[in-house]
Design a protein around this motif. Structure first.
Motif, PDB file in Angstrom:
ATOM      1  N   GLY A 388       0.813  -1.206   0.000  1.00 10.33           N
ATOM      2  CA  GLY A 388       0.000   0.000   0.000  1.00 10.33           C
ATOM      3  C   GLY A 388       0.847   1.256   0.000  1.00 10.33           C
ATOM      4  O   GLY A 388       1.949   1.285   0.561  1.00 10.33           O
ATOM      5  N   LEU A 389       0.354   2.294  -0.629  1.00 11.32           N
ATOM      6  CA  LEU A 389       1.020   3.606  -0.684  1.00 11.32           C
ATOM      7  C   LEU A 389       2.420   3.503  -1.289  1.00 11.32           C
ATOM      8  O   LEU A 389       3.262   4.364  -1.046  1.00 11.32           O
ATOM      9  CB  LEU A 389       1.110   4.232   0.720  1.00 11.32           C
ATOM     10  N   TYR A 390       2.658   2.449  -2.074  1.00 13.13           N
ATOM     11  CA  TYR A 390       3.972   2.217  -2.693  1.00 13.13           C
ATOM     12  C   TYR A 390       5.077   2.138  -1.641  1.00 13.13           C
ATOM     13  O   TYR A 390       6.236   2.457  -1.906  1.00 13.13           O
ATOM     14  CB  TYR A 390       4.294   3.316  -3.715  1.00 13.13           C
ATOM     15  N   ALA A 391       4.685   1.692  -0.425  1.00 15.40           N
ATOM     16  CA  ALA A 391       5.643   1.643   0.685  1.00 15.40           C
ATOM     17  C   ALA A 391       6.709   0.587   0.489  1.00 15.40           C
ATOM     18  O   ALA A 391       7.753   0.637   1.157  1.00 15.40           O
ATOM     19  CB  ALA A 391       4.898   1.391   2.001  1.00 15.40           C
ATOM     20  N   ASP A 392       6.483  -0.366  -0.400  1.00 16.79           N
ATOM     21  CA  ASP A 392       7.508  -1.384  -0.631  1.00 16.79           C
ATOM     22  C   ASP A 392       8.718  -0.822  -1.366  1.00 16.79           C
ATOM     23  O   ASP A 392       9.760  -1.484  -1.470  1.00 16.79           O
ATOM     24  CB  ASP A 392       6.928  -2.585  -1.396  1.00 16.79           C
ATOM     25  N   TYR A 393       8.620   0.422  -1.869  1.00 19.83           N
ATOM     26  CA  TYR A 393       9.756   1.081  -2.520  1.00 19.83           C
ATOM     27  C   TYR A 393      10.486   2.035  -1.569  1.00 19.83           C
ATOM     28  O   TYR A 393      11.466   2.665  -1.988  1.00 19.83           O
ATOM     29  CB  TYR A 393       9.282   1.882  -3.730  1.00 19.83           C
ATOM     30  N   LEU A 394      10.007   2.153  -0.328  1.00 23.09           N
ATOM     31  CA  LEU A 394      10.505   3.193   0.570  1.00 23.09           C
ATOM     32  C   LEU A 394      10.959   2.599   1.898  1.00 23.09           C
ATOM     33  O   LEU A 394      10.458   1.544   2.321  1.00 23.09           O
ATOM     34  CB  LEU A 394       9.392   4.224   0.845  1.00 23.09           C
ATOM     35  N   PRO A 395      11.886   3.258   2.595  1.00 21.84           N
ATOM     36  CA  PRO A 395      12.211   2.844   3.963  1.00 21.84           C
ATOM     37  C   PRO A 395      10.980   2.975   4.859  1.00 21.84           C
ATOM     38  O   PRO A 395      10.103   3.803   4.617  1.00 21.84           O
ATOM     39  CB  PRO A 395      13.315   3.819   4.388  1.00 21.84           C
ATOM     40  N   MET A 396      10.921   2.176   5.909  1.00 17.15           N
ATOM     41  CA  MET A 396       9.763   2.208   6.801  1.00 17.15           C
ATOM     42  C   MET A 396       9.707   3.476   7.651  1.00 17.15           C
ATOM     43  O   MET A 396       8.655   4.090   7.789  1.00 17.15           O
ATOM     44  CB  MET A 396       9.796   0.987   7.733  1.00 17.15           C
ATOM     45  N   VAL A 397      10.840   3.859   8.224  1.00 15.05           N
ATOM     46  CA  VAL A 397      10.860   4.947   9.205  1.00 15.05           C
ATOM     47  C   VAL A 397      11.845   6.014   8.748  1.00 15.05           C
ATOM     48  O   VAL A 397      13.064   5.839   8.842  1.00 15.05           O
ATOM     49  CB  VAL A 397      11.257   4.437  10.599  1.00 15.05           C
ATOM     50  N   THR A 398      11.333   7.113   8.239  1.00 12.79           N
ATOM     51  CA  THR A 398      12.170   8.251   7.876  1.00 12.79           C
ATOM     52  C   THR A 398      11.268   9.451   7.609  1.00 12.79           C
ATOM     53  O   THR A 398      10.126   9.301   7.170  1.00 12.79           O
ATOM     54  CB  THR A 398      13.025   7.956   6.626  1.00 12.79           C
ATOM     55  N   SER A 399      11.795  10.634   7.870  1.00  9.26           N
ATOM     56  CA  SER A 399      11.057  11.860   7.561  1.00  9.26           C
ATOM     57  C   SER A 399      11.432  12.396   6.183  1.00  9.26           C
ATOM     58  O   SER A 399      10.901  13.421   5.751  1.00  9.26           O
ATOM     59  CB  SER A 399      11.344  12.933   8.618  1.00  9.26           C
ATOM     60  N   GLN A 400      12.327  11.691   5.489  1.00  7.54           N
ATOM     61  CA  GLN A 400      12.721  12.082   4.135  1.00  7.54           C
ATOM     62  C   GLN A 400      11.541  11.873   3.175  1.00  7.54           C
ATOM     63  O   GLN A 400      10.789  10.917   3.291  1.00  7.54           O
ATOM     64  CB  GLN A 400      13.907  11.246   3.679  1.00  7.54           C
ATOM     65  N   THR A 401      11.360  12.789   2.226  1.00 10.22           N
ATOM     66  CA  THR A 401      10.338  12.630   1.189  1.00 10.22           C
ATOM     67  C   THR A 401      11.001  12.144  -0.098  1.00 10.22           C
ATOM     68  O   THR A 401      12.176  12.423  -0.350  1.00 10.22           O
ATOM     69  CB  THR A 401       9.607  13.959   0.932  1.00 10.22           C
ATOM     70  N   TYR A 402      10.224  11.431  -0.936  1.00  9.95           N
ATOM     71  CA  TYR A 402      10.808  10.746  -2.091  1.00  9.95           C
ATOM     72  C   TYR A 402      10.051  11.060  -3.379  1.00  9.95           C
ATOM     73  O   TYR A 402       8.869  11.431  -3.354  1.00  9.95           O
ATOM     74  CB  TYR A 402      10.783   9.231  -1.847  1.00  9.95           C
ATOM     75  N   ASP A 403      10.775  10.889  -4.500  1.00  7.58           N
ATOM     76  CA  ASP A 403      10.138  10.987  -5.811  1.00  7.58           C
ATOM     77  C   ASP A 403       9.917   9.579  -6.361  1.00  7.58           C
ATOM     78  O   ASP A 403      10.196   8.576  -5.686  1.00  7.58           O
ATOM     79  CB  ASP A 403      10.964  11.853  -6.769  1.00  7.58           C
ATOM     80  N   ASN A 404       9.427   9.482  -7.609  1.00  8.05           N
ATOM     81  CA  ASN A 404       9.058   8.175  -8.157  1.00  8.05           C
ATOM     82  C   ASN A 404      10.234   7.350  -8.692  1.00  8.05           C
ATOM     83  O   ASN A 404      10.035   6.312  -9.305  1.00  8.05           O
ATOM     84  CB  ASN A 404       7.987   8.315  -9.229  1.00  8.05           C
ATOM     85  N   THR A 405      11.445   7.801  -8.428  1.00  3.26           N
ATOM     86  CA  THR A 405      12.614   6.972  -8.733  1.00  3.26           C
ATOM     87  C   THR A 405      13.208   6.364  -7.466  1.00  3.26           C
ATOM     88  O   THR A 405      14.183   5.615  -7.538  1.00  3.26           O
ATOM     89  CB  THR A 405      13.706   7.801  -9.436  1.00  3.26           C
ATOM     90  N   TRP A 689       6.208  13.004  17.004  1.00  7.49           N
ATOM     91  CA  TRP A 689       7.642  13.103  16.727  1.00  7.49           C
ATOM     92  C   TRP A 689       8.151  11.936  15.893  1.00  7.49           C
ATOM     93  O   TRP A 689       9.353  11.848  15.622  1.00  7.49           O
ATOM     94  CB  TRP A 689       8.430  13.156  18.042  1.00  7.49           C
ATOM     95  N   LEU A 690       7.292  11.015  15.532  1.00 10.70           N
ATOM     96  CA  LEU A 690       7.748   9.773  14.894  1.00 10.70           C
ATOM     97  C   LEU A 690       7.271   9.692  13.454  1.00 10.70           C
ATOM     98  O   LEU A 690       6.087   9.432  13.221  1.00 10.70           O
ATOM     99  CB  LEU A 690       7.221   8.576  15.689  1.00 10.70           C
ATOM    100  N   PRO A 691       8.167   9.809  12.436  1.00 12.93           N
ATOM    101  CA  PRO A 691       9.537  10.305  12.508  1.00 12.93           C
ATOM    102  C   PRO A 691       9.570  11.838  12.683  1.00 12.93           C
ATOM    103  O   PRO A 691       8.530  12.450  12.522  1.00 12.93           O
ATOM    104  CB  PRO A 691      10.104   9.890  11.145  1.00 12.93           C
ATOM    105  N   PRO A 692      10.724  12.457  12.991  1.00 15.19           N
ATOM    106  CA  PRO A 692      12.103  11.949  12.912  1.00 15.19           C
ATOM    107  C   PRO A 692      12.510  10.997  14.032  1.00 15.19           C
ATOM    108  O   PRO A 692      13.547  10.362  13.925  1.00 15.19           O
ATOM    109  CB  PRO A 692      12.945  13.229  12.962  1.00 15.19           C
ATOM    110  N   ALA A 693      11.743  10.939  15.124  1.00 21.37           N
ATOM    111  CA  ALA A 693      12.052   9.937  16.138  1.00 21.37           C
ATOM    112  C   ALA A 693      11.860   8.548  15.554  1.00 21.37           C
ATOM    113  O   ALA A 693      11.224   8.368  14.515  1.00 21.37           O
ATOM    114  CB  ALA A 693      11.140  10.134  17.344  1.00 21.37           C
ATOM    115  N   THR A 694      12.411   7.563  16.227  1.00 22.13           N
ATOM    116  CA  THR A 694      12.280   6.184  15.792  1.00 22.13           C
ATOM    117  C   THR A 694      11.527   5.391  16.850  1.00 22.13           C
ATOM    118  O   THR A 694      11.483   5.793  18.019  1.00 22.13           O
ATOM    119  CB  THR A 694      13.660   5.539  15.563  1.00 22.13           C
ATOM    120  N   PRO A 695      10.946   4.257  16.484  1.00 22.12           N
ATOM    121  CA  PRO A 695      10.294   3.415  17.497  1.00 22.12           C
ATOM    122  C   PRO A 695      11.225   3.018  18.630  1.00 22.12           C
ATOM    123  O   PRO A 695      10.768   2.775  19.751  1.00 22.12           O
ATOM    124  CB  PRO A 695       9.842   2.196  16.684  1.00 22.12           C
TER     125      PRO A 695
END
Length: 788
Positions: A388-405, A689-695
């Motif tokens: 879902g939400l194309y999350a399999d292409y992204l890290p689980m925990v980060t405040s970084q935003t991503y493009d489609n590459t 605070w999560l993220p940038p905090a972590t679990p």
């Protein structure tokens, strides 16, 4: 003989009549005291019915005493639970129920306090502003100022002349005698306004920094903008002090480390040493010595995870065994993973985002842990492994935003002239993608807003209405009674400050090209979400940025200043002195911070650029700039509106509205007692605070808090009462001092730390390198929707 007998009889009768009158008067007095106590207990039942910090057995004792109607029982319950001391064990452990200071020792408004206080305001605000522009940032928190100002005050008392002066009828002296605890509190109150730089400076850096907007609206704009946003917070805190400071139920546990430390330091000065009999589960060491042992121990210990073996900070041993296994790194990693086995030996990770766990009540630990598991970890696993939400292409925990590459989102590729949104460039480039935890962060933020309103109405609506009607006649509280001997700062002082600071804010938005219409400035003071700015002023990133400052920091500062007011309340500092020192220190801190910021921008080469040689990259200003582009240019309509990938996150508004209703029904209708300690705003809002905090940080924070404030408190209560809050103060102080030394000795001069497995290879994992993703995008291809 008879006349003598008659006289004696008459005298005896008169004596008996007087005794009877005395007995009747005492009975009437006792009855009056019983009625007053009963009235006080009635107030308590109205204001503490849903109080999670007050043990249920105390509420039962109050209700039974009122039900029995026995005046003696009522008076005894009132005395034991409320009149002699605070009803809360945490407050009794950290705050004195007396104000025995007199004469010189009672002095708070002294030349010594003002000079030392303003000195530390200048140093701390300037240093914190300067260092906040560097990556990694570091700051000098209030507890460091509390410790440093103590020897300064002692030296002043020992060396300065005691001569008194008379200036226009005002008698004053450079040295009123021994350095008093109230002077120490005043210095700490003044310095606490400067321990964090003004939030407006983040926006100013984004505005003035050459890599960002590179727009300088001048010193006048910077001062008006910063002063208005800071002073509004003080005014709001003061106007609402009858709700946020005066009630006994509003305990502000994050102040307990300071109150415990004040008492330990100044009891030592007065020679008040613990008796040999004053042992706590076998511990007889004095509070003063114990505190300094904690400071020294933590100062030395931090060099291990901070320098010698940095792998101890995130002890994700499972990822060390299988560093390239994506699933294991996602589930057990501590950088971009879920930390299902949360282990850290670094106190900075425990206290990084939620403050010291030893200061928080047990129900906060429980609610935070439940919220983490039920609302973050389980949904994140579901979203990621379902694709879902194309999350399999992204890290689980980060405040970084991503493009489609799969790369970081480059906001410059969607901007036209003057930082305006270019739709064609946006369609040619990419939509914005969020990690699953960051997407949940936004959704839970929506839910927390509606949950706070629903929770307040259901659980505290009657109490709020009651306090509105009885604001000047609070329920019995020993600290409020002691404070009544001091003249209060009148409401019109705070109202005048509010009007003046709002006028400064209006002058800011009307007198300069801020992209913010005057009516949106008024709106920003009445909403609690900058999310709204993207809807009301779309396509105006600078206006959104300024809107965010006023909507976020006014309430944020009000919360900070309310905590300081409670500290003054606990330490019995006269309210008018508290008002004066807060306002004066805030104004001066703003002037110092703006001066330091402008000097840094004008004198350090390449400041705010990523290539700056001394790492003055302005990380907070950069984050503010990116946020203003995302919400002011792309806007919430494209992120959460119809047709967007995150449109379903709008259901979180409904979830937040419904959850308090469910909990209220469980308690009120089904009498499910455990639900009384569940708090929807904490369950949802603690995740902000999560993220940038972590679990990892959240898990260990809750676990450590439960160990101390539930386990140790129940089993070793005497130790907990005597040492718990001093432990918090000592560990925090030692950590801060150690991190400052490490920063200036190791980090700033770029000294090479030991290069061995514990500092190098522990980071060679998919988790630490941000590559723990289920799918990667082939070169030249993209993921996500075909059009947007």
């Amino acid at each position: 003989m008879r006349p003598a007998f008659n006289r004696a009889t008459t005298e005896e009768l008169e004596m008996g009549s007087k005794v009877q009158e005395i007995i009747q008067a005492r009975e009437a007095e006792a009855e009056g005291e019983g009625e007053a106590a009963a009235a006080g207990l009635e107030k308590i039942t109205k204001t503490h019915g849903w109080d999670p910090n007050l043990p249920s057995e105390k509420l039962v004792a109050v209700e039974e005493a009122l039900e029995h109607g026995d005046a003696q029982e009522i008076a005894e319950v009132d005395r034991l639970l409320f009149t002699d001391d605070s009803p809360y064990e945490e407050v009794r452990a950290a705050v004195r129920n007396t104000d025995n200071e007199s004469g010189v020792a009672a002095a708070a408004n002294t030349v010594r306090a003002w000079v030392i206080g303003m000195f530390f305001v200048t140093v701390a605000s300037g240093a914190n502003m300067f260092l906040s522009m560097r990556s990694p940032a570091i700051n000098f928190p209030a507890i460091v100022i509390l410790l440093l100002s103590y020897p300064v005050g002692k030296v002043w008392a020992a060396t300065m002349p005691t001569r008194e002066f008379d200036t226009f009828g005002v008698r004053w002296s450079l040295n009123r005698g021994p350095f008093s605890v109230k002077e120490h509190v005043v210095i700490t109150l003044m310095a606490s306004v400067s321990v964090t730089y003004a939030y407006s400076t983040d926006a100013l850096l984004a505005l003035q920094g050459k890599p960002f907007y590179d727009i300088n609206l001048g010193w006048g704009f910077a001062l008006l903008f910063s002063l208005s946003s800071q002073l509004i917070g003080i005014a709001i805190a003061g106007l609402f002090r009858r709700f946020l400071v005066w009630p006994a139920a509003v305990i502000w546990p994050n102040q307990f480390a300071k109150t415990s430390l004040f008492n330990a330091l100044h009891d030592h000065d007065r020679g008040k040493k613990e008796n040999d009999d004053d042992t706590a589960n076998g511990w007889s060491i004095s509070r003063y010595r114990y505190f300094y042992y904690c400071v020294g121990g933590m100062f030395v210990y931090y060099w291990i995870p901070g320098v010698l073996w940095q792998g101890l900070s995130v002890f994700a041993f499972v990822t060390w065994i299988k560093p390239d296994n994506v699933v294991l790194n996602q589930l057990f990693g501590g950088f971009t993973g879920l930390s299902l086995i949360p282990i850290t030996f670094d106190w900075t990770y425990v206290t990084a985002y939620l403050d010291d766990p030893l200061l928080a009540p047990t129900h906060s630990h429980v609610n935070t842990l439940l919220g983490l598991v039920l609302l973050v970890i389980i949904p994140t696993v579901g979203i990621t492994y379902s694709g879902g939400l194309y999350a399999d292409y992204l890290p689980m925990v980060t405040s970084q935003t991503y493009d489609n590459t799969g790369g970081s989102y480059n906001v410059s590729r969607i901007l036209g002239d003057r930082f305006t949104f270019d739709l064609e460039k946006y369609r040619e480039y990419s939509p914005l993608f969020l990690s699953p935890t960051l997407a949940l962060n936004y959704g839970l933020s929506f839910a927390a807003l509606t949950a706070a309103l629903t929770h307040a109405g259901l659980f505290h609506g009657k109490e709020i209405w009651y306090r509105l009607r009885t604001a000047q006649n609070q329920e019995p509280d020993v600290h409020m009674k002691l404070m009544k001997k001091y003249r209060d700062a009148p409401d019109w002082w705070y109202l005048t400050l509010l009007l003046a600071s709002v006028a400064l804010g209006l002058g800011t938005v009307l007198g300069y090209d801020t992209q913010l219409p005057w009516w949106t400035f008024i709106v920003s003071l009445n909403v609690i979400s900058p999310f709204i700015a993207g809807f009301v002023i779309p396509g105006r990133p600078i206006g959104v940025m300024i809107f965010k400052v006023f909507s976020v920091i006014t309430l944020g500062q009000a919360q900070v200043y309310s905590g300081d007011l409670k500290l003054a309340h606990y330490m019995k500092v006269p309210p008018r002195i508290t008002f004066s020192c807060q306002v004066a220190a805030s104004i001066w801190a703003v002037i110092v911070q703006i001066s330091v910021m402008n000097w840094t921008l004008g004198n350090i080469p390449d400041v705010c650029s990523l290539q700056q040689t001394s790492h003055f990259t302005c990380p907070n200003g950069r984050a503010f700039f990116s946020s203003s582009i995302v919400w002011g240019v792309i806007g919430p309509q494209r992120m959460f509106g119809p047709g967007s990938a995150y449109v379903n996150f709008n259901y979180f508004w409904l979830i937040g509205f419904s959850l308090p209703l469910i909990l209220w029904t469980l308690v009120h209708k089904f009498h499910f007692e455990p639900a009384r300690h569940l708090n929807a705003p904490i369950l949802l809002g603690a995740m902000a605070w999560l993220p940038p905090a972590t679990p990892l940080s959240f898990s260990v924070w809750a676990i450590v808090g439960l160990v101390f404030n539930y386990g140790i408190r129940r089993r070793f209560k005497d130790w907990w009462v005597k040492y718990n809050y001093l432990t918090a103060a000592g560990l925090d102080a030692g950590l801060v001092i150690s991190t400052i030394v490490v920063f200036f000795a190791i980090t700033l001069p770029n000294v090479t730390i030991p290069q061995w497995w514990g500092n190098v290879d522990v980071y060679n994992t998919a988790d630490a390198s941000f590559t723990a993703v289920l799918k990667t995008v082939p070169e030249g291809e993209t993921f996500g929707p075909a059009s947007w």
